[in-house]
Write a protein that holds these residues in place. Structure first.
Motif, PDB file in Angstrom:
ATOM      1  N   ILE A 126       0.820  -1.206   0.000  1.00  0.00           N
ATOM      2  CA  ILE A 126       0.000   0.000   0.000  1.00  0.00           C
ATOM      3  C   ILE A 126       0.858   1.262   0.000  1.00  0.00           C
ATOM      4  O   ILE A 126       0.332   2.370  -0.085  1.00  0.00           O
ATOM      5  CB  ILE A 126      -0.958   0.036   1.201  1.00  0.00           C
ATOM      6  CG1 ILE A 126      -0.186   0.117   2.527  1.00  0.00           C
ATOM      7  CG2 ILE A 126      -1.879  -1.178   1.185  1.00  0.00           C
ATOM      8  CD1 ILE A 126      -1.056   0.379   3.738  1.00  0.00           C
ATOM      9  N   ALA A 127       2.169   1.110   0.111  1.00  0.00           N
ATOM     10  CA  ALA A 127       3.068   2.263   0.113  1.00  0.00           C
ATOM     11  C   ALA A 127       4.366   1.889  -0.577  1.00  0.00           C
ATOM     12  O   ALA A 127       4.921   0.815  -0.348  1.00  0.00           O
ATOM     13  CB  ALA A 127       3.360   2.729   1.544  1.00  0.00           C
ATOM     14  N   SER A 128       4.836   2.759  -1.437  1.00  0.00           N
ATOM     15  CA  SER A 128       6.110   2.541  -2.131  1.00  0.00           C
ATOM     16  C   SER A 128       6.662   3.903  -2.533  1.00  0.00           C
ATOM     17  O   SER A 128       5.990   4.929  -2.383  1.00  0.00           O
ATOM     18  CB  SER A 128       5.914   1.657  -3.371  1.00  0.00           C
ATOM     19  OG  SER A 128       5.005   2.265  -4.277  1.00  0.00           O
ATOM     20  N   GLY A 129       7.880   3.916  -3.048  1.00  0.00           N
ATOM     21  CA  GLY A 129       8.466   5.126  -3.605  1.00  0.00           C
ATOM     22  C   GLY A 129       8.397   6.322  -2.686  1.00  0.00           C
ATOM     23  O   GLY A 129       8.838   6.291  -1.526  1.00  0.00           O
ATOM     24  N   ALA A 130       7.815   7.408  -3.190  1.00  0.00           N
ATOM     25  CA  ALA A 130       7.761   8.669  -2.446  1.00  0.00           C
ATOM     26  C   ALA A 130       6.975   8.535  -1.154  1.00  0.00           C
ATOM     27  O   ALA A 130       7.287   9.187  -0.156  1.00  0.00           O
ATOM     28  CB  ALA A 130       7.153   9.761  -3.323  1.00  0.00           C
ATOM     29  N   LEU A 135       7.152   8.611   4.776  1.00  0.00           N
ATOM     30  CA  LEU A 135       6.872   7.993   6.071  1.00  0.00           C
ATOM     31  C   LEU A 135       8.144   7.865   6.905  1.00  0.00           C
ATOM     32  O   LEU A 135       8.146   8.182   8.103  1.00  0.00           O
ATOM     33  CB  LEU A 135       6.238   6.620   5.860  1.00  0.00           C
ATOM     34  CG  LEU A 135       4.793   6.614   5.347  1.00  0.00           C
ATOM     35  CD1 LEU A 135       4.405   5.220   4.875  1.00  0.00           C
ATOM     36  CD2 LEU A 135       3.839   7.086   6.441  1.00  0.00           C
ATOM     37  N   SER A 136       9.225   7.406   6.289  1.00  0.00           N
ATOM     38  CA  SER A 136      10.467   7.234   7.053  1.00  0.00           C
ATOM     39  C   SER A 136      11.048   8.577   7.467  1.00  0.00           C
ATOM     40  O   SER A 136      11.592   8.718   8.573  1.00  0.00           O
ATOM     41  CB  SER A 136      11.480   6.420   6.246  1.00  0.00           C
ATOM     42  OG  SER A 136      11.817   7.057   5.024  1.00  0.00           O
ATOM     43  N   THR A 137      10.918   9.589   6.598  1.00  0.00           N
ATOM     44  CA  THR A 137      11.386  10.932   6.957  1.00  0.00           C
ATOM     45  C   THR A 137      10.566  11.502   8.108  1.00  0.00           C
ATOM     46  O   THR A 137      11.112  12.108   9.044  1.00  0.00           O
ATOM     47  CB  THR A 137      11.306  11.863   5.743  1.00  0.00           C
ATOM     48  OG1 THR A 137      12.137  11.360   4.690  1.00  0.00           O
ATOM     49  CG2 THR A 137      11.751  13.271   6.108  1.00  0.00           C
ATOM     50  N   SER A 138       9.245  11.299   8.057  1.00  0.00           N
ATOM     51  CA  SER A 138       8.378  11.780   9.139  1.00  0.00           C
ATOM     52  C   SER A 138       8.731  11.112  10.456  1.00  0.00           C
ATOM     53  O   SER A 138       8.697  11.745  11.520  1.00  0.00           O
ATOM     54  CB  SER A 138       6.912  11.515   8.791  1.00  0.00           C
ATOM     55  OG  SER A 138       6.503  12.273   7.668  1.00  0.00           O
ATOM     56  N   TRP A 139       9.079   9.839  10.399  1.00  0.00           N
ATOM     57  CA  TRP A 139       9.503   9.136  11.615  1.00  0.00           C
ATOM     58  C   TRP A 139      10.758   9.782  12.200  1.00  0.00           C
ATOM     59  O   TRP A 139      10.824  10.049  13.405  1.00  0.00           O
ATOM     60  CB  TRP A 139       9.771   7.668  11.281  1.00  0.00           C
ATOM     61  CG  TRP A 139      10.383   6.887  12.389  1.00  0.00           C
ATOM     62  CD1 TRP A 139       9.764   6.437  13.528  1.00  0.00           C
ATOM     63  CD2 TRP A 139      11.753   6.454  12.492  1.00  0.00           C
ATOM     64  NE1 TRP A 139      10.666   5.750  14.328  1.00  0.00           N
ATOM     65  CE2 TRP A 139      11.887   5.747  13.708  1.00  0.00           C
ATOM     66  CE3 TRP A 139      12.861   6.589  11.663  1.00  0.00           C
ATOM     67  CZ2 TRP A 139      13.096   5.189  14.111  1.00  0.00           C
ATOM     68  CZ3 TRP A 139      14.068   6.030  12.069  1.00  0.00           C
ATOM     69  CH2 TRP A 139      14.179   5.336  13.269  1.00  0.00           C
TER      70      TRP A 139
END
Length: 369
Positions: A126-130, A135-139
């Motif tokens: 349900i999530a890939s690429g950008a 998500l990882s940057t927000s974490w």
């Protein structure tokens, strides 16, 4: 209802509507015509070819799908095929889009476990690429901002018989450790329901705390690890959408807890799924984020694990030189020995695993052109 996995978003949407490929094409054709594109050329295998990746629908057919499933027209071109279809699954939005706050974590935790049998059977990401990068940057950003305490209102107070105590958290932690070790023996198919029940138990405690404190943070860390385990067991059973929902929720809970190590471990497990089912370069990015976040805040064993995971992801991209560097780093860090602060979940990185890492490196060298 059949428990057969649904490997494509379109297959999942058809299952939700209860339509065969031919019935779906008839309904799509009506929308296609209503939009002014005329009648579609039909064949018995057309929809199955779309779902199997043999062919892709033309743009008018994609616009008709967007109209049929209530997806904004602009998403068709912005997200591309078949990613725009993911917007037709509203239960994923709280997991993907909630703010990186305690309230957002609570919303994501509740959403992660929702969904009927169709949701459980979705065998696609349900999530890939950008989206993954965001998500990882927000974490990472959420970890950099200290959590603000919030008062507990009367209706949020945990009853006395379930009030958080160190002893209760010790027991909950031991239960998670037992579940991890059962997975080594029994595998995901047998343990999925047990893991979800444990997750629900922790959720019931966490969503009623309403504040930040050492015990609450420890509970959120346990919830994050529980979500990570649920994600792994779902992945192990081929339920990729459900797995990512749990993984992303684990990231959110680890950020609310300020627990970099649990979050980094979650990113490493997310990378396994991504390099197995998606773009290996996305997996490399996930592991790099984890490495950056805990570079000076973890033990050699955890560093070794992340180097090994990065090597696996890099091997999928074809970057052999970078892969070998990560393998060397994994061996170097592991040789530093165990540490009193090694997290309980790192037990699996043992001499047997390192022998497989060494074998993987030797095989990689033997294939060097």
């Amino acid at each position: 209802m059949s428990d057969q996995l649904l490997p494509h978003p379109l297959a999942a949407l058809r299952a939700e509507l209860g339509l065969s490929g031919e019935q779906y094409l008839d309904r799509l054709d009506n929308v296609h015509c209503a939009l002014g594109y005329g009648r579609m050329a039909k064949s018995r295998q057309k929809v199955s070819r779309w779902e199997n990746g043999v062919n892709s629908p033309e743009m008018p057919a994609r616009y008709a799908m967007a109209r049929l499933h209530g997806i904004p027209r602009e998403a068709v071109t912005e997200l591309g095929w078949p990613d725009f279809l993911l917007l037709a699954f509203p239960d994923d939005r709280p997991v993907l889009d909630s703010p990186w706050t305690l309230a957002g974590t609570v919303a994501a935790v509740a959403a992660a476990a929702r969904g009927g049998s169709m949701q459980d059977r979705r065998g696609f990401l349900i999530a890939s690429g950008a989206t993954l990068t965001s998500l990882s940057t927000s974490w990472s950003l959420a970890l950099a901002e200290p959590a603000e305490a919030s008062p507990v209102t009367p209706d949020e107070v945990v009853p006395a018989n379930t009030r958080l105590t160190p002893a209760l958290l010790d027991t909950l932690e031991q239960r998670l450790d037992d579940l991890r070790r059962l997975d080594d023996v029994l595998g995901g198919a047998r343990l999925r329901k047990t893991a979800i029940a444990e997750y629900d138990l922790l959720d019931g405690l966490a969503k009623r705390t309403g504040q930040h404190g050492p015990l609450e943070h420890r509970l959120l860390s346990l919830l994050a690890e529980s979500a990570r385990m649920c994600g792994w067991l779902q992945f192990d059973s081929g339920r990729h959408a459900r797995a990512q929902r749990y993984y992303i929720t684990a990231l959110r809970a680890s950020a609310s807890a300020g627990d970099r190590q649990v979050g980094a471990n979650t990113l490493a497990f997310m990378a396994i799924q991504v390099y197995s089912e998606g773009n290996p370069q996305d997996a490399v990015s996930l592991v790099r984020t984890a490495q950056d976040a805990i570079a000076r805040r973890t033990t050699p064993r955890v560093k070794s694990m992340l180097h090994a995971r990065a090597a696996r992801a890099l091997s999928k991209t074809g970057d052999r030189a970078a892969c070998w560097r990560e393998l060397d780093a994994a061996r170097t860090e592991y040789a530093r020995g165990p540490h009193d602060d090694d997290p309980a979940w790192s037990y699996w990185l043992n001499p047997g695993v390192m022998r497989s890492v060494n074998l993987f490196q030797r095989e990689s060298v033997s294939r060097r052109p």
